[in-house]
Scaffold this motif. Structure first.
Motif, mmCIF file in Angstrom:
data_model
loop_
_atom_site.group_PDB
_atom_site.id
_atom_site.type_symbol
_atom_site.label_atom_id
_atom_site.label_comp_id
_atom_site.label_asym_id
_atom_site.label_seq_id
_atom_site.Cartn_x
_atom_site.Cartn_y
_atom_site.Cartn_z
ATOM 1 N N THR A 95 0.858 -1.176 0.000
ATOM 2 C CA THR A 95 0.000 0.000 0.000
ATOM 3 C C THR A 95 0.896 1.227 0.000
ATOM 4 O O THR A 95 1.861 1.289 0.755
ATOM 5 N N GLY A 96 0.555 2.186 -0.845
ATOM 6 C CA GLY A 96 1.348 3.407 -0.900
ATOM 7 C C GLY A 96 0.473 4.606 -1.193
ATOM 8 O O GLY A 96 -0.704 4.472 -1.540
ATOM 9 N N GLU A 97 1.073 5.766 -1.048
ATOM 10 C CA GLU A 97 0.369 7.009 -1.315
ATOM 11 C C GLU A 97 0.768 7.514 -2.692
ATOM 12 O O GLU A 97 1.942 7.494 -3.055
ATOM 13 N N ALA A 98 -0.234 7.936 -3.467
ATOM 14 C CA ALA A 98 0.018 8.441 -4.816
ATOM 15 C C ALA A 98 -1.091 9.404 -5.219
ATOM 16 O O ALA A 98 -2.212 9.313 -4.726
ATOM 17 N N LYS A 99 -0.771 10.293 -6.123
ATOM 18 C CA LYS A 99 -1.802 11.148 -6.706
ATOM 19 C C LYS A 99 -2.579 10.278 -7.682
ATOM 20 O O LYS A 99 -2.003 9.692 -8.603
ATOM 21 N N LEU A 100 -3.892 10.122 -7.477
ATOM 22 C CA LEU A 100 -4.722 9.266 -8.321
ATOM 23 C C LEU A 100 -5.261 10.060 -9.507
ATOM 24 O O LEU A 100 -4.996 11.252 -9.648
ATOM 25 N N ALA A 101 -6.009 9.405 -10.382
ATOM 26 C CA ALA A 101 -6.443 10.001 -11.652
ATOM 27 C C ALA A 101 -7.163 11.334 -11.484
ATOM 28 O O ALA A 101 -6.984 12.242 -12.293
ATOM 29 N N THR A 102 -7.991 11.441 -10.462
ATOM 30 C CA THR A 102 -8.647 12.716 -10.154
ATOM 31 C C THR A 102 -8.649 12.869 -8.631
ATOM 32 O O THR A 102 -8.595 11.878 -7.900
ATOM 33 N N PRO A 103 -8.761 14.096 -8.143
ATOM 34 C CA PRO A 103 -8.770 14.301 -6.686
ATOM 35 C C PRO A 103 -9.965 13.654 -5.989
ATOM 36 O O PRO A 103 -9.933 13.452 -4.781
ATOM 37 N N GLU A 104 -11.005 13.305 -6.730
ATOM 38 C CA GLU A 104 -12.184 12.672 -6.133
ATOM 39 C C GLU A 104 -11.946 11.209 -5.772
ATOM 40 O O GLU A 104 -12.730 10.613 -5.040
ATOM 41 N N TYR A 105 -10.887 10.596 -6.317
ATOM 42 C CA TYR A 105 -10.564 9.208 -5.979
ATOM 43 C C TYR A 105 -9.627 9.179 -4.785
ATOM 44 O O TYR A 105 -8.641 9.914 -4.735
ATOM 45 N N LYS A 106 -9.940 8.309 -3.833
ATOM 46 C CA LYS A 106 -9.143 8.187 -2.617
ATOM 47 C C LYS A 106 -8.408 6.849 -2.529
ATOM 48 O O LYS A 106 -7.415 6.733 -1.830
ATOM 49 N N VAL A 107 -8.926 5.815 -3.257
ATOM 50 C CA VAL A 107 -8.371 4.458 -3.177
ATOM 51 C C VAL A 107 -8.415 3.823 -4.565
ATOM 52 O O VAL A 107 -9.414 3.954 -5.271
ATOM 53 N N GLU A 108 -7.340 3.125 -4.923
ATOM 54 C CA GLU A 108 -7.314 2.334 -6.169
ATOM 55 C C GLU A 108 -6.688 0.979 -5.833
ATOM 56 O O GLU A 108 -5.640 0.922 -5.196
ATOM 57 N N VAL A 109 -7.342 -0.093 -6.261
ATOM 58 C CA VAL A 109 -6.922 -1.452 -5.938
ATOM 59 C C VAL A 109 -6.528 -2.179 -7.227
ATOM 60 O O VAL A 109 -7.310 -2.249 -8.160
ATOM 61 N N ILE A 110 -5.311 -2.735 -7.243
ATOM 62 C CA ILE A 110 -4.775 -3.455 -8.400
ATOM 63 C C ILE A 110 -4.476 -4.880 -7.950
ATOM 64 O O ILE A 110 -3.816 -5.079 -6.934
ATOM 65 N N VAL A 111 -4.948 -5.866 -8.738
ATOM 66 C CA VAL A 111 -4.864 -7.267 -8.318
ATOM 67 C C VAL A 111 -4.262 -8.136 -9.414
ATOM 68 O O VAL A 111 -4.531 -7.941 -10.585
ATOM 69 N N VAL A 112 -3.451 -9.104 -8.983
ATOM 70 C CA VAL A 112 -3.009 -10.211 -9.831
ATOM 71 C C VAL A 112 -3.482 -11.484 -9.126
ATOM 72 O O VAL A 112 -3.247 -11.652 -7.918
ATOM 73 N N ALA A 113 -4.161 -12.359 -9.878
ATOM 74 C CA ALA A 113 -4.721 -13.581 -9.272
ATOM 75 C C ALA A 113 -4.457 -14.783 -10.167
ATOM 76 O O ALA A 113 -4.189 -14.646 -11.363
#
Length: 115
Positions: A95-113
């Motif tokens: 988990t890390g901190e990053a500027k996301l696509a727009t300021p309205e997004y607070k969380v983005e989840v990326i998965v490999v399964a």
């Protein structure tokens, strides 16, 4: 050679790609502007749906990367994650901190399964 399956392909990207027994998901986000709890629940629901469409589920997640607009929301996101994750099969996670696509997004989840 095994085939490549693309789930919900668009002009820029697919929401998931299945190849060689693995599933890669694009970054999943929740409702823009909602609180961290809602956005995390929404993003994880998208993960569940895409994994199901690929023939898998959260018990087969190998790795998850979570980007957060602010690590000050880490505990709030983890409260949702801890209720959702398969306790018998927790994935590797970063988990890390990053500027996301727009300021309205607070969380983005990326998965490999695994498929």
């Amino acid at each position: 050679m095994s085939s490549i399956k693309r789930i919900e392909p668009g002009a820029r990207m697919s929401q998931a790609v299945v190849h060689g027994g693995l599933i890669w998901l694009a970054g999943q986000v929740g409702t823009a502007g909602a609180d961290v709890t809602t956005q995390t629940k929404d993003a994880l629901a998208h993960v569940d749906r895409l994994l199901a469409e690929a023939g898998s589920d959260k018990s087969k997640i190998l790795q998850t990367t979570i980007w957060m607009a602010s690590m000050s929301d880490f505990a709030e996101m983890n409260a949702v994650w801890d209720q959702w994750v398969d306790p018998a099969n927790p994935p590797a996670r970063a988990t890390g901190e990053a500027k996301l696509a727009t300021p309205e997004y607070k969380v983005e989840v990326i998965v490999v399964a695994a498929a």
